[in-house]
Design a protein around this motif. Structure first.
Motif, PDB file in Angstrom:
ATOM      1  N   SER A 280      14.243 -20.301  44.867  1.00 44.68           N
ATOM      2  CA  SER A 280      15.067 -19.124  45.114  1.00 44.68           C
ATOM      3  C   SER A 280      15.750 -19.285  46.459  1.00 44.68           C
ATOM      4  O   SER A 280      15.160 -19.813  47.417  1.00 44.68           O
ATOM      5  CB  SER A 280      14.204 -17.858  45.125  1.00 44.68           C
ATOM      6  N   TRP A 281      17.013 -18.840  46.528  1.00 44.43           N
ATOM      7  CA  TRP A 281      17.681 -18.780  47.833  1.00 44.43           C
ATOM      8  C   TRP A 281      16.844 -17.927  48.779  1.00 44.43           C
ATOM      9  O   TRP A 281      16.356 -16.853  48.407  1.00 44.43           O
ATOM     10  CB  TRP A 281      19.070 -18.167  47.680  1.00 44.43           C
ATOM     11  N   ASN A 282      16.723 -18.386  50.026  1.00 42.09           N
ATOM     12  CA  ASN A 282      15.894 -17.700  51.011  1.00 42.09           C
ATOM     13  C   ASN A 282      16.767 -17.225  52.168  1.00 42.09           C
ATOM     14  O   ASN A 282      16.888 -17.899  53.194  1.00 42.09           O
ATOM     15  CB  ASN A 282      14.783 -18.633  51.512  1.00 42.09           C
ATOM     16  N   ASP A 283      17.377 -16.049  52.004  1.00 38.25           N
ATOM     17  CA  ASP A 283      18.248 -15.518  53.061  1.00 38.25           C
ATOM     18  C   ASP A 283      17.473 -15.166  54.319  1.00 38.25           C
ATOM     19  O   ASP A 283      18.064 -15.083  55.406  1.00 38.25           O
ATOM     20  CB  ASP A 283      18.997 -14.288  52.559  1.00 38.25           C
ATOM     21  N   ASP A 284      16.161 -14.953  54.210  1.00 36.92           N
ATOM     22  CA  ASP A 284      15.374 -14.607  55.401  1.00 36.92           C
ATOM     23  C   ASP A 284      15.535 -15.667  56.490  1.00 36.92           C
ATOM     24  O   ASP A 284      15.683 -15.340  57.676  1.00 36.92           O
ATOM     25  CB  ASP A 284      13.890 -14.480  55.041  1.00 36.92           C
ATOM     26  N   PHE A 285      15.443 -16.931  56.102  1.00 39.12           N
ATOM     27  CA  PHE A 285      15.587 -18.012  57.080  1.00 39.12           C
ATOM     28  C   PHE A 285      16.955 -17.936  57.746  1.00 39.12           C
ATOM     29  O   PHE A 285      17.066 -18.018  58.977  1.00 39.12           O
ATOM     30  CB  PHE A 285      15.393 -19.360  56.393  1.00 39.12           C
ATOM     31  N   HIS A 286      17.995 -17.770  56.943  1.00 46.63           N
ATOM     32  CA  HIS A 286      19.342 -17.648  57.507  1.00 46.63           C
ATOM     33  C   HIS A 286      19.425 -16.500  58.498  1.00 46.63           C
ATOM     34  O   HIS A 286      19.981 -16.653  59.597  1.00 46.63           O
ATOM     35  CB  HIS A 286      20.364 -17.429  56.390  1.00 46.63           C
ATOM     36  N   HIS A 287      18.904 -15.350  58.127  1.00 50.17           N
ATOM     37  CA  HIS A 287      19.038 -14.159  58.977  1.00 50.17           C
ATOM     38  C   HIS A 287      18.328 -14.339  60.318  1.00 50.17           C
ATOM     39  O   HIS A 287      18.840 -13.908  61.356  1.00 50.17           O
ATOM     40  CB  HIS A 287      18.482 -12.933  58.256  1.00 50.17           C
ATOM     41  N   ALA A 288      17.166 -14.988  60.296  1.00 46.38           N
ATOM     42  CA  ALA A 288      16.446 -15.220  61.552  1.00 46.38           C
ATOM     43  C   ALA A 288      17.241 -16.156  62.463  1.00 46.38           C
ATOM     44  O   ALA A 288      17.362 -15.916  63.672  1.00 46.38           O
ATOM     45  CB  ALA A 288      15.062 -15.786  61.270  1.00 46.38           C
ATOM     46  N   VAL A 289      17.782 -17.218  61.894  1.00 45.15           N
ATOM     47  CA  VAL A 289      18.591 -18.148  62.681  1.00 45.15           C
ATOM     48  C   VAL A 289      19.845 -17.455  63.205  1.00 45.15           C
ATOM     49  O   VAL A 289      20.194 -17.558  64.390  1.00 45.15           O
ATOM     50  CB  VAL A 289      18.961 -19.385  61.837  1.00 45.15           C
ATOM     51  N   HIS A 290      20.532 -16.742  62.304  1.00 45.48           N
ATOM     52  CA  HIS A 290      21.812 -16.135  62.674  1.00 45.48           C
ATOM     53  C   HIS A 290      21.663 -15.097  63.778  1.00 45.48           C
ATOM     54  O   HIS A 290      22.435 -15.085  64.741  1.00 45.48           O
ATOM     55  CB  HIS A 290      22.442 -15.498  61.435  1.00 45.48           C
ATOM     56  N   THR A 291      20.676 -14.219  63.653  1.00 46.08           N
ATOM     57  CA  THR A 291      20.502 -13.193  64.680  1.00 46.08           C
ATOM     58  C   THR A 291      20.089 -13.808  66.005  1.00 46.08           C
ATOM     59  O   THR A 291      20.499 -13.352  67.074  1.00 46.08           O
ATOM     60  CB  THR A 291      19.477 -12.140  64.240  1.00 46.08           C
ATOM     61  N   SER A 292      19.296 -14.871  65.944  1.00 48.03           N
ATOM     62  CA  SER A 292      18.886 -15.528  67.180  1.00 48.03           C
ATOM     63  C   SER A 292      20.072 -16.158  67.894  1.00 48.03           C
ATOM     64  O   SER A 292      20.191 -16.072  69.129  1.00 48.03           O
ATOM     65  CB  SER A 292      17.839 -16.597  66.870  1.00 48.03           C
ATOM     66  N   LEU A 293      20.989 -16.762  67.143  1.00 45.83           N
ATOM     67  CA  LEU A 293      22.111 -17.475  67.756  1.00 45.83           C
ATOM     68  C   LEU A 293      23.271 -16.568  68.136  1.00 45.83           C
ATOM     69  O   LEU A 293      24.023 -16.873  69.061  1.00 45.83           O
ATOM     70  CB  LEU A 293      22.624 -18.576  66.819  1.00 45.83           C
TER      71      LEU A 293
END
Length: 546
Positions: A280-293
């Motif tokens: 399954s696509w895991n947007d959680d990982f993206h969101h953690a990276v994106h908000t951090s950067l």
């Protein structure tokens, strides 16, 4: 209801006990045909090929005139490194044939699979593909059915698996004549965010979509499918449909493994746990990276903006972040325990068509954050054991936008323009305009730039190094079961993660905004980017096979 073929007299259809209208007759390949309902002609909802647009007659085609390269055996899913692409903007020509010319380059970089955004025919000549109305027919703007087969054949000759994104949760707003031909196909009491909900309680409806999936897999020799937004496949029969679809795919004996991927916002393990769905696509990982950067905290980033480093740590240890716990910024808990699932069942990304294209201006991450920070995130994506996916152009450091575009006329065009403007009314208030989705220039701006430059060459070298490391050091680990994983924050903006597999172990030390207090290791890392002792963004990776 009847069917009209060529100049022959219409042939009456009879409704069978299975829910389908049926007739038996002789017809020639290449003949044009239409369904006739109340004296009005409609295209076949399961048309394999249209004469022209979605409103006209369909054309009979067969699957016997393409010569496939022999001996394609596919790949196990742990070897997947996905490259998401949109046919219309991947190359200047925007066709299947033009895309095929780029497959060797992707394979040489180390990618092992492409994931093609939806190509089922939609109204007009340009669009993302998620508003398709003829789910069995490749869009003619991209080429013929044989052109698509040529793309798949070429990709596989270079060792690339091919996944196709398909939409089974709704139809687009123009040309979906199933609403008229078979209104019972839809549930009048429920709607998706994009239109009428499909009634999966009916066996014939479920079979329509299962037949569609099997057609793509068998006639186009695909290696799998990505099912869009399965959280919108709801109501009576929905769960049964997803299980029946998975079983039907598993029963195929096509000489290669077939993999089903889902987009599912629910963070639930059920589909993957069944063994019928690979990931399954895991947007959680993206969101953690994106908000951090980026520091962004709007919309769906709200719950991830409070402590993104802690969230990223959890994502590296468990896969998903939100697994049913109470979290600041969430109205209600989301998800269930998924930490025991195979690491390969989480598809991680730091950019996707959604996360780039659903921004008002379609900006890529490189235009929003420091380049070294983005490179470090990219390296983390490709060295962590979860299944990685990049969005086209990411491998070369693209900064061109990917914006939302469509091709409608009249009132519908105005509705789409207005909807897009209202969605981003906040930036309009700041004096910034939203690109017109109907203007052809919006698509042209979104085309990938393939020109060479020192910056692009630097990114391509990094991509090649990372994927060579992944092939040599991570594939052997993820071919075996995960026995243990742990991750913890070592200082305010740094962390370490450790995975133990039956075949060995993997360790990543990461600075993600500050120099961390990492423990000393007995040997030099197997891969490193920047300097952990000095640089606020840096990464080092150790692997060991037992």
């Amino acid at each position: 209801m009847s069917i009209s073929i060529g100049s022959e007299q219409p042939i009456r259809l009879h409704q069978g006990d299975n829910g389908f209208w049926e007739a038996t007759f002789i017809a020639e390949e290449g003949e044009d045909y239409s369904f006739i309902v109340d004296d009005i002609r409609y295209p076949d909802p399961a048309s394999r090929l249209q004469v022209s647009d979605v409103h006209g007659p369909s054309r009979l085609v067969s699957d016997v005139d393409f010569e496939w390269a022999p001996s394609w055996k596919g790949r196990p899913f742990n070897e997947y490194v996905l490259y998401e692409l949109h046919i219309g903007t991947f190359t200047p020509a925007g066709t299947f044939r033009a895309a095929a010319e780029k497959m060797e380059e992707l394979a040489k970089l180390g990618f092992t699979a492409i994931e093609i955004m939806p190509i089922s025919q939609f109204s007009g000549s340009r669009g993302w593909g998620y508003d398709g109305v003829l789910p069995y027919a490749p869009h003619p703007s991209y080429g013929t059915p044989n052109d698509l087969k040529h793309l798949v054949n070429t990709a596989q000759r270079h060792g690339l698996c091919v996944i196709l994104d398909v939409v089974m949760n709704h139809f687009g707003p123009d040309g979906a004549y199933l609403h008229t031909i078979a209104p019972e196909f839809f549930n009048p009491d429920r709607h998706t965010p994009w239109g009428a909900a499909i009634d999966f309680s009916q066996r014939a409806v479920r079979q329509f979509w299962i037949d569609c999936a099997l057609m793509w897999l068998k006639e186009y020799r695909l290696d799998g499918l990505r099912l869009d937004a399965v959280h919108q496949i709801q109501g009576e029969g929905a769960s049964e449909f997803l299980m029946e679809l998975g079983e039907a795919v598993r029963e195929q004996d096509l000489g290669r493994p077939l993999h089903l991927i889902v987009e599912d916002e629910r963070n639930e393990p059920t589909l993957r746990e069944s063994g019928l769905y690979a990931a399954s696509w895991n947007d959680d990982f993206h969101h953690a990276v994106h908000t951090s950067l980026t520091g962004e905290s709007q919309d769906y980033y709200v719950s991830f903006a409070h402590d993104p480093i802690a969230d990223l740590t959890r994502a590296l240890e468990r896969g998903h972040i939100e697994e049913g716990q109470q979290r600041e910024g969430l109205d209600a808990p989301r998800g269930s325990d998924c930490g025991y699932l195979p690491v390969t069942s989480f598809i991680n990304a730091i950019q996707t068509h959604d996360q780039v294209g659903n921004r008002a201006q379609g900006e890529r991450l490189l235009t929003l954050a420091d380049e070294n920070a983005v490179k470090t995130a990219y390296a983390l994506l490709l060295t962590a054991p979860y299944t990685p996916m990049i969005f086209m152009g990411e491998e070369r450091g693209a900064v061109s936008p990917f914006q939302f575009f469509a091709d409608y006329d009249g009132d519908l065009a105005d509705v789409v323009r207005q909807g897009r403007a209202e969605e981003f009314a906040g930036i309009a208030a700041l004096g910034e305009s939203v690109p017109d989705p109907i203007d052809p220039a919006t698509l042209r701006r979104s085309r990938l730039d393939w020109s060479s430059s020192p910056a692009a060459d630097d990114w391509l070298r990094l991509t090649h190094q990372l994927l060579a490391f992944r092939r040599a050091c991570i594939f052997p680990l993820t071919a075996t079961s995960r026995e243990h994983s742990a991750a913890h924050v070592v200082s305010e903006k740094a962390l370490t993660a450790h995975w133990q597999f039956r075949a060995g172990e993997l360790i990543i030390d990461l600075n993600f905004g500050g120099v961390g207090r990492h423990k000393s290791r007995a040997r030099a890392p197997d891969f490193a980017l920047f300097d952990l002792r000095r640089d606020p963004y840096a990464l080092a990776v150790w692997s060991k096979l037992t």
